[in-house]
Design an enzyme around this catalytic site. Sequence first.
Site, PDB file in Angstrom:
ATOM      1  N   GLN A  94       0.830  -1.203   0.000  1.00 42.34           N
ATOM      2  CA  GLN A  94       0.000   0.000   0.000  1.00 42.34           C
ATOM      3  C   GLN A  94       0.866   1.255   0.000  1.00 42.34           C
ATOM      4  OE1 GLN A  94      -2.079  -1.713   3.606  1.00 42.34           O
ATOM      5  NE2 GLN A  94      -3.814  -0.645   2.717  1.00 42.34           N
ATOM      6  N   HIS A 148      -1.302   1.683  -4.400  1.00 45.15           N
ATOM      7  CA  HIS A 148      -1.629   3.099  -4.254  1.00 45.15           C
ATOM      8  C   HIS A 148      -0.748   4.024  -5.086  1.00 45.15           C
ATOM      9  CE1 HIS A 148      -3.646   2.195  -0.099  1.00 45.15           C
ATOM     10  NE2 HIS A 148      -4.339   1.763  -1.135  1.00 45.15           N
ATOM     11  N   CYS A 158      -0.123  12.779 -16.456  1.00 43.59           N
ATOM     12  CA  CYS A 158      -0.961  13.944 -16.709  1.00 43.59           C
ATOM     13  C   CYS A 158      -2.273  13.823 -15.945  1.00 43.59           C
ATOM     14  CB  CYS A 158      -1.236  14.085 -18.202  1.00 43.59           C
ATOM     15  SG  CYS A 158      -2.327  15.485 -18.591  1.00 43.59           S
ATOM     16  N   CYS A 186      -5.066  13.831 -19.343  1.00 46.71           N
ATOM     17  CA  CYS A 186      -5.146  12.737 -20.323  1.00 46.71           C
ATOM     18  C   CYS A 186      -4.564  11.427 -19.789  1.00 46.71           C
ATOM     19  CB  CYS A 186      -4.458  13.126 -21.629  1.00 46.71           C
ATOM     20  SG  CYS A 186      -2.643  13.212 -21.538  1.00 46.71           S
ATOM     21  N   CYS A 208       1.670  18.864 -19.524  1.00 50.32           N
ATOM     22  CA  CYS A 208       1.722  17.678 -20.370  1.00 50.32           C
ATOM     23  C   CYS A 208       2.046  18.081 -21.807  1.00 50.32           C
ATOM     24  CB  CYS A 208       0.380  16.952 -20.306  1.00 50.32           C
ATOM     25  SG  CYS A 208       0.253  15.545 -21.432  1.00 50.32           S
ATOM     26  N   CYS A 224      -1.395  17.272 -24.022  1.00 51.80           N
ATOM     27  CA  CYS A 224      -2.666  18.005 -23.937  1.00 51.80           C
ATOM     28  C   CYS A 224      -2.545  19.313 -23.164  1.00 51.80           C
ATOM     29  CB  CYS A 224      -3.738  17.123 -23.305  1.00 51.80           C
ATOM     30  SG  CYS A 224      -3.491  16.860 -21.519  1.00 51.80           S
ATOM     31  N   ASN A 241       2.812  -6.764  13.452  1.00 51.36           N
ATOM     32  CA  ASN A 241       2.477  -5.392  13.813  1.00 51.36           C
ATOM     33  C   ASN A 241       2.778  -5.195  15.293  1.00 51.36           C
ATOM     34  OD1 ASN A 241       1.275  -2.813  14.109  1.00 51.36           O
ATOM     35  ND2 ASN A 241      -0.257  -3.287  12.554  1.00 51.36           N
ATOM     36  N   PRO A 242       3.553  -4.174  15.657  1.00 55.74           N
ATOM     37  CA  PRO A 242       3.831  -3.962  17.085  1.00 55.74           C
ATOM     38  C   PRO A 242       2.572  -3.643  17.883  1.00 55.74           C
ATOM     39  CG  PRO A 242       4.672  -2.136  15.761  1.00 55.74           C
ATOM     40  CD  PRO A 242       4.266  -3.210  14.803  1.00 55.74           C
TER      41      PRO A 242
END
Length: 266
Positions: A114, A131, A139, A142, A169, A172, A235-236
């Site tokens: 992620q 992500h 752009c 576009c 861009c 465009c 995970n802590p």
Amino acid sequence: MLAELSPALIAEVKLAAQLLASKQRICVLTGAGISAESGIPTFRDKQTGLWENYGVEDLATPEAFIRDPKLVWSWYQWRRQMVADKAPNPAHHALAQWQYHSQTSDQQVTLITQNVDDLHEQAGSAVTHLHGHLWRNRCGQCEIPYQDQSRASYDNQGTMNFDETLLNCPHCDGYIRPDIVWFGEALPVQAWQTAEDAAANCEVFISIGTSSLVYPAAGLAQSAKQNGAQVIEINPDPTPNTIVDITLAEKAGIVLPLLIAEITAL
């Protein structure tokens, strides 16, 4: 090495290692926690300095970019500058080592993240980004990738350019934006398909540095569980997630190297 951990955690690490060594298809999902161990602030950390008065809606939504593209672009250039000198930590290196080791074994270790940094790649992993990529641009109009402003532009710290001037861009004339999935936007189709397939077909699903409670990524662990996989959380601060079979309540940079050493030794 294992002696550094509590007896209860040692037992869980050995249990997880035995499980993982006996399975072929592994799906790993990493979140902000693993990057935080390299000094990269999580998105939920309080903004500091110039940005402390801005919220998510000001900096990381399509509407924010339409409203004030210069503000959003400046913030991402600041973020790039903040993470430019960050390096992979032992957790990133352990995952890369595991993937490398799996090439000569019967295992398939699919890594999904992620995170938008490139620390997994720096460590040598093959990874699918859900992500987007902090060091890529496209752009905003576009959607065509903007090739002239990539991670390669920032590799030499002596010539790094974090100019806040807006780029246009060449196709465009629209404004160039970071290739990041902002709040309210859909995940990239191919990346999500890869993640869904890996989760649905894995025998063990490992969640590292992420709560596994935020959708759509949280659905990956649930999909794995529904298809018969066992779920491991690293995970802590363990999450109140009832689908987790094994919890390794420690920083990924501490427990992952030990876990991978155990797996590769079996």
